[in-house]
Design a protein around this motif. Structure first.
Motif, PDB file in Angstrom:
ATOM      1  N   MET A   1       9.512  12.677 -34.750  1.00  0.00           N
ATOM      2  CA  MET A   1       9.418  11.782 -33.597  1.00  0.00           C
ATOM      3  C   MET A   1       9.995  10.402 -33.891  1.00  0.00           C
ATOM      4  SD  MET A   1       8.109  13.522 -31.148  1.00  0.00           S
ATOM      5  CE  MET A   1       7.541  12.301 -29.985  1.00  0.00           C
ATOM      6  N   GLU A   2      10.137  10.066 -35.142  1.00  0.00           N
ATOM      7  CA  GLU A   2      10.599   8.725 -35.491  1.00  0.00           C
ATOM      8  C   GLU A   2      12.108   8.597 -35.548  1.00  0.00           C
ATOM      9  OE1 GLU A   2       8.372   7.822 -39.056  1.00  0.00           O
ATOM     10  OE2 GLU A   2       6.800   6.916 -37.827  1.00  0.00           O
TER      11      GLU A   2
ATOM     12  N   SER B   1      -1.894   8.354 -38.963  1.00  0.00           N
ATOM     13  CA  SER B   1      -0.643   8.950 -38.491  1.00  0.00           C
ATOM     14  C   SER B   1      -0.924  10.343 -37.928  1.00  0.00           C
ATOM     15  CB  SER B   1       0.369   9.036 -39.641  1.00  0.00           C
ATOM     16  OG  SER B   1       0.740   7.748 -40.071  1.00  0.00           O
ATOM     17  N   GLU B   2      -0.158  10.712 -36.918  1.00  0.00           N
ATOM     18  CA  GLU B   2      -0.400  11.963 -36.198  1.00  0.00           C
ATOM     19  C   GLU B   2       0.766  12.923 -36.346  1.00  0.00           C
ATOM     20  OE1 GLU B   2      -0.996  10.718 -32.153  1.00  0.00           O
ATOM     21  OE2 GLU B   2      -2.770   9.546 -32.645  1.00  0.00           O
ATOM     22  N   LEU B   3       0.428  14.230 -36.360  1.00  0.00           N
ATOM     23  CA  LEU B   3       1.430  15.277 -36.315  1.00  0.00           C
ATOM     24  C   LEU B   3       0.787  16.546 -35.786  1.00  0.00           C
ATOM     25  CD1 LEU B   3       1.984  17.221 -39.514  1.00  0.00           C
ATOM     26  CD2 LEU B   3       0.620  15.168 -39.693  1.00  0.00           C
ATOM     27  N   SER B   4       1.626  17.483 -35.406  1.00  0.00           N
ATOM     28  CA  SER B   4       1.104  18.787 -34.999  1.00  0.00           C
ATOM     29  C   SER B   4       1.736  19.855 -35.877  1.00  0.00           C
ATOM     30  CB  SER B   4       1.393  19.071 -33.522  1.00  0.00           C
ATOM     31  OG  SER B   4       2.761  19.361 -33.337  1.00  0.00           O
TER      32      SER B   4
ATOM     33  N   ARG C   1       1.092   5.894 -35.752  1.00  0.00           N
ATOM     34  CA  ARG C   1       2.396   6.449 -36.131  1.00  0.00           C
ATOM     35  C   ARG C   1       2.381   7.932 -35.775  1.00  0.00           C
ATOM     36  NH1 ARG C   1       4.977   6.647 -42.244  1.00  0.00           N
ATOM     37  NH2 ARG C   1       7.007   7.421 -41.585  1.00  0.00           N
ATOM     38  N   VAL C   2       3.301   8.350 -34.910  1.00  0.00           N
ATOM     39  CA  VAL C   2       3.412   9.750 -34.524  1.00  0.00           C
ATOM     40  C   VAL C   2       4.602  10.338 -35.283  1.00  0.00           C
ATOM     41  CG1 VAL C   2       3.704  11.392 -32.640  1.00  0.00           C
ATOM     42  CG2 VAL C   2       2.427   9.269 -32.255  1.00  0.00           C
TER      43      VAL C   2
ATOM     44  N   ASP D   1       6.385  17.189 -35.068  1.00  0.00           N
ATOM     45  CA  ASP D   1       5.876  18.557 -34.976  1.00  0.00           C
ATOM     46  C   ASP D   1       6.474  19.438 -36.075  1.00  0.00           C
ATOM     47  OD1 ASP D   1       4.591  17.984 -32.429  1.00  0.00           O
ATOM     48  OD2 ASP D   1       6.617  17.972 -31.604  1.00  0.00           O
TER      49      ASP D   1
ATOM     50  N   GLU E   1      -4.092  12.613 -38.707  1.00  0.00           N
ATOM     51  CA  GLU E   1      -4.673  13.295 -37.547  1.00  0.00           C
ATOM     52  C   GLU E   1      -3.752  14.476 -37.262  1.00  0.00           C
ATOM     53  OE1 GLU E   1      -7.476  12.454 -35.924  1.00  0.00           O
ATOM     54  OE2 GLU E   1      -7.794  10.769 -37.297  1.00  0.00           O
TER      55      GLU E   1
END
Length: 156
Positions: free
Chosen positions: A72-73, A39-42, A89-90, A93, A4
C-alpha cells in the motif's frame, strides 16, 4: 503485538494454531525490521484457482503462484501521500496459495508450517520494499528472509 493483522482463510484449511504461528512470525519479522507499532496488513489464504485469477489480473501471468503481495505504500502516478502522526501505517496485503504451499513443502521436504512461514515472510518483506529483481537485491532479500526464519526457529 507490533502488527494489526487481518487474517482471511478462504479455503478453511488452517487451524487456529497455524494462524497464531504466522501472526507470531510476522510480529517477529516486524520487530527485526523495526516496523512501527500499530502497522496494519492483511493475509489471505486462497486456492490455486483464486491466486491464478489474481496473478492473471494484476501480473498478466495466467498460472497459479505461491504468494502475491500488494504494498500500500508504493505511490502510484498522480497519488498524494497522506501523512500524520495519528494515522496507522497500512502496509498492504499478502495472498498465499495453501495448495501451492503444501506442494512446495513436499517438494523441498520440510514441514508445511516452514513453507507457510517462508511465504508469509517473503510477502511481508515485499510490503516493506524488498525485492529480487536483480542479483544484488535478491541476495539482500533472501538473506534477510533466512535471518528472520532462523531467528524465529523455522530454519531449514
Amino acid at each position: 503485538m507490533r502488527l494489526e493483522i487481518d487474517f482471511l482463510d478462504e479455503v478453511s484449511e488452517l487451524s487456529e494454531q497455524d494462524l497464531y504461528e504466522i501472526e507470531q512470525l510476522l510480529n517477529f519479522a516486524a520487530e527485526m525490521e523495526n516496523v512501527q507499532t500499530g502497522s496494519e496488513l492483511s493475509v489471505t489464504f486462497v486456492s490455486n484457482e483464486r491466486i491464478q485469477e489474481i496473478n492473471r489480473e494484476y501480473r498478466d501471468k495466467d498460472r497459479p503462484t505461491d504468494v502475491i503481495s500488494f504494498a500500500m505504500e508504493e505511490m502510484g502516478e498522480g497519488e498524494l501521500e497522506i501523512v500524520g502522526e495519528e494515522i496507522p501505517r497500512v502496509l498492504g496485503d499478502i495472498i498465499i496459495s495453501v495448495p501451492k504451499a503444501r506442494e512446495q513443502a513436499d517438494e523441498y521436504d520440510h514441514p508445511f508450517m516452514r513453507e507457510l512461514g517462508f511465504l508469509a515472510v517473503h510477502g511481508f518483506l515485499h510490503l516493506l520494499g524488498y525485492d529480487h529483481m536483480n542479483e544484488q537485491d535478491e541476495k539482500k532479500m533472501f538473506g534477510r528472509q533466512k535471518e528472520i526464519l532462523e531467528g524465529y526457529g523455522l530454519g531449514r
